[in-house]
Design a protein around this motif. Structure first.
Motif, PDB file in Angstrom:
ATOM      1  N   PRO A 160       0.780  -1.108  -0.265  1.00 53.99           N
ATOM      2  CA  PRO A 160       0.152   0.061  -0.192  1.00 53.99           C
ATOM      3  C   PRO A 160       0.902   1.270   0.174  1.00 53.99           C
ATOM      4  CG  PRO A 160      -1.038  -1.632   1.521  1.00 53.99           C
ATOM      5  CD  PRO A 160       0.404  -2.130   1.131  1.00 53.99           C
ATOM      6  N   ARG A 161       1.949   1.214   0.700  1.00 53.48           N
ATOM      7  CA  ARG A 161       2.796   2.558   0.806  1.00 53.48           C
ATOM      8  C   ARG A 161       3.620   2.447  -0.660  1.00 53.48           C
ATOM      9  NH1 ARG A 161       7.320   2.139   4.700  1.00 53.48           N
ATOM     10  NH2 ARG A 161       8.028   3.784   3.761  1.00 53.48           N
ATOM     11  N   LEU A 162       3.729   1.631  -1.160  1.00 55.27           N
ATOM     12  CA  LEU A 162       4.557   1.591  -2.674  1.00 55.27           C
ATOM     13  C   LEU A 162       3.647   1.990  -3.535  1.00 55.27           C
ATOM     14  CD1 LEU A 162       6.954   0.654  -4.264  1.00 55.27           C
ATOM     15  CD2 LEU A 162       5.804  -1.807  -4.659  1.00 55.27           C
ATOM     16  N   HIS A 163       2.193   1.575  -3.574  1.00 57.57           N
ATOM     17  CA  HIS A 163       1.358   2.116  -4.322  1.00 57.57           C
ATOM     18  C   HIS A 163       1.126   3.541  -4.388  1.00 57.57           C
ATOM     19  CE1 HIS A 163      -0.159  -2.376  -4.445  1.00 57.57           C
ATOM     20  NE2 HIS A 163       0.856  -2.260  -4.948  1.00 57.57           N
ATOM     21  N   ALA A 164       1.286   4.172  -3.067  1.00 61.60           N
ATOM     22  CA  ALA A 164       0.804   5.699  -2.946  1.00 61.60           C
ATOM     23  C   ALA A 164       2.075   6.131  -3.657  1.00 61.60           C
ATOM     24  CB  ALA A 164       0.844   5.717  -1.418  1.00 61.60           C
ATOM     25  N   TYR A 165       3.478   5.536  -3.346  1.00 62.82           N
ATOM     26  CA  TYR A 165       4.490   6.324  -4.086  1.00 62.82           C
ATOM     27  C   TYR A 165       4.264   6.385  -5.437  1.00 62.82           C
ATOM     28  CZ  TYR A 165       8.953   5.762  -6.295  1.00 62.82           C
ATOM     29  OH  TYR A 165       9.946   6.015  -7.224  1.00 62.82           O
ATOM     30  N   PHE A 166       3.942   5.258  -5.874  1.00 59.60           N
ATOM     31  CA  PHE A 166       3.714   5.486  -7.411  1.00 59.60           C
ATOM     32  C   PHE A 166       2.515   6.522  -7.766  1.00 59.60           C
ATOM     33  CE2 PHE A 166       4.560   0.340  -8.076  1.00 59.60           C
ATOM     34  CZ  PHE A 166       5.983   0.808  -8.039  1.00 59.60           C
ATOM     35  N   ARG A 167       1.519   6.413  -7.211  1.00 58.69           N
ATOM     36  CA  ARG A 167       0.539   7.442  -7.452  1.00 58.69           C
ATOM     37  C   ARG A 167       0.735   8.943  -7.391  1.00 58.69           C
ATOM     38  NH1 ARG A 167      -2.630   3.774  -4.456  1.00 58.69           N
ATOM     39  NH2 ARG A 167      -2.521   5.041  -2.660  1.00 58.69           N
ATOM     40  N   GLN A 168       1.733   9.061  -6.133  1.00 56.34           N
ATOM     41  CA  GLN A 168       2.301  10.585  -5.942  1.00 56.34           C
ATOM     42  C   GLN A 168       3.422  10.841  -6.885  1.00 56.34           C
ATOM     43  OE1 GLN A 168       3.041  10.214  -1.860  1.00 56.34           O
ATOM     44  NE2 GLN A 168       1.004   9.734  -1.366  1.00 56.34           N
ATOM     45  N   SER A 169       4.289   9.951  -7.298  1.00 60.15           N
ATOM     46  CA  SER A 169       5.243  10.380  -7.942  1.00 60.15           C
ATOM     47  C   SER A 169       5.250  10.140  -9.560  1.00 60.15           C
ATOM     48  CB  SER A 169       6.567   9.604  -7.637  1.00 60.15           C
ATOM     49  OG  SER A 169       6.292   8.101  -8.048  1.00 60.15           O
ATOM     50  N   GLN A 170       4.211   9.220  -9.794  1.00 57.72           N
ATOM     51  CA  GLN A 170       4.277   9.083 -11.355  1.00 57.72           C
ATOM     52  C   GLN A 170       5.240   8.724 -12.052  1.00 57.72           C
ATOM     53  OE1 GLN A 170       1.131   8.301 -13.132  1.00 57.72           O
ATOM     54  NE2 GLN A 170       0.505   8.080 -10.897  1.00 57.72           N
ATOM     55  N   VAL A 171       6.375   8.070 -11.261  1.00 51.78           N
ATOM     56  CA  VAL A 171       7.795   7.910 -11.810  1.00 51.78           C
ATOM     57  C   VAL A 171       7.470   6.888 -12.997  1.00 51.78           C
ATOM     58  CG1 VAL A 171       7.740   5.607 -10.375  1.00 51.78           C
ATOM     59  CG2 VAL A 171       9.783   6.598 -11.088  1.00 51.78           C
ATOM     60  N   PRO A 172       8.305   6.808 -13.948  1.00 50.79           N
ATOM     61  CA  PRO A 172       8.264   6.202 -15.216  1.00 50.79           C
ATOM     62  C   PRO A 172       8.649   4.849 -14.921  1.00 50.79           C
ATOM     63  CG  PRO A 172       9.659   8.330 -15.757  1.00 50.79           C
ATOM     64  CD  PRO A 172       9.303   8.337 -14.104  1.00 50.79           C
ATOM     65  N   LEU A 173       7.875   3.896 -15.604  1.00 53.56           N
ATOM     66  CA  LEU A 173       7.946   2.571 -15.150  1.00 53.56           C
ATOM     67  C   LEU A 173       7.634   1.819 -16.500  1.00 53.56           C
ATOM     68  CD1 LEU A 173       6.986   0.503 -11.948  1.00 53.56           C
ATOM     69  CD2 LEU A 173       6.222  -0.336 -14.117  1.00 53.56           C
ATOM     70  N   LEU A 174       8.751   0.761 -16.620  1.00 51.50           N
ATOM     71  CA  LEU A 174       8.705  -0.418 -17.684  1.00 51.50           C
ATOM     72  C   LEU A 174       8.364  -1.565 -16.775  1.00 51.50           C
ATOM     73  CD1 LEU A 174       8.716  -1.502 -20.550  1.00 51.50           C
ATOM     74  CD2 LEU A 174      11.288  -1.433 -20.143  1.00 51.50           C
TER      75      LEU A 174
END
Length: 290
Positions: A217-231
């Motif tokens: 859940p913390r990781l998913h929040a990081y993804f949502r907040q940062s919108q880090v490019p991901l492949l």
């Protein structure tokens, strides 16, 4: 021809091996390997990226050429592996980097990203899980049982994962052209895993794997907040982390690029190197170099 340098560093009293290539002034890519292998899994990928990127690939403690302290003198956890990786980066003066995570490399990389979100410029997940969707139940049931109740009733099933046959299976299952997979991969991994006392270190990490899903859940929040490019470049036939784990990234990162490789298994680089490397190089060129 790209020169790959093979180095050792003393990190918090432990000797850590790492491979390094590429110009120091270029953007850094940190390659984090999985179980039961080492930075050896990147031996063919590194030269394909190091002309434009500064590549660092360490062996986790207890793997490859890094130290294997006894489990009664070092507490093997994913927090501890992340601590050592973080300290290595600090010692090397690396403050910004893209990460490539596979298998065990994922929980190490996720911890680094959660600790210092601004340091991570991009993420490549190659069969590196971040969602419950990715767990293939038949494979993971013995791990969860052992983590919940370690003992003589649950240990034999996970200890089997240290055998030569089980390690060979990790490399070959689902692969459409198994003749492309070098047998040195599983024989080398088995040799390293079989070092005296290493079984107890590996069993400790099996038990500790249960600490990873609660971080999601913390990781998913990081993804949502940062919108880090991901492949997510993923062996589509993996029976450890299934392709639903790759698709799930778009839940929190709508722009995530999902590349499922048919006929590829858990160790995609061994059988589909050209395909994976092309996706990785294109992604990094667009997201890190621009």
């Amino acid at each position: 021809m790209v020169e790959v340098r093979h180095r050792y560093a003393t990190v918090r009293g432990h000797r850590i091996f790492y491979r390094e290539a590429g110009p120091h002034g270029a953007p850094t890519l940190l390659l984090l390997h999985g179980f039961p292998t080492s930075s050896r899994m990147f031996r063919q990928l590194i030269p394909r990226l190091a002309d434009r990127f500064h590549v660092i690939a360490p062996d986790h403690l207890g793997f490859g050429h890094s130290d294997t302290p006894p489990a009664d003198t070092f507490t093997y956890t994913f927090d501890a592996l992340a601590d050592l990786t973080e300290a290595l980066l600090t010692d090397l003066g690396i403050t910004r980097y893209a990460i490539y995570v596979q298998d065990y490399g994922a929980p190490v990389g996720w911890r680094l990203a959660l600790r210092t979100p601004a340091a991570v410029t991009a993420v490549i997940s190659q069969n590196g899980n971040a969602y419950d969707d990715g767990f293939v139940p038949q494979f993971w049931a013995p791990v969860w049982a052992y983590a919940k109740n370690p003992g003589p009733d649950t240990e034999p099933a996970v200890r089997e994962a240290l055998s030569l046959d089980a390690i060979r299976w990790q490399y070959l299952h689902g692969v459409d052209r198994p003749e492309l997979v070098d047998p040195d991969t599983w024989t080398s991994d088995h040799r390293d895993i079989s070092r005296p006392g290493n079984d107890l270190a590996q069993l400790a990490l099996f038990r500790d794997y249960a600490t990873n899903p609660p971080l999601y859940p913390r990781l998913h929040a990081y993804f949502r907040q940062s919108q880090v490019p991901l492949l997510a470049v993923w062996g589509a036939e993996d029976l450890i982390f299934g392709p639903d784990g790759a698709r799930a990234f778009t839940r929190d990162l709508p722009a995530a690029e999902i590349r499922l490789v048919p006929g590829g298994g858990h160790f995609l680089l061994e059988s589909h190197l050209d395909t994976a490397a092309a996706h990785i190089r294109d992604f990094l060129t667009r997201t890190v170099l621009t």
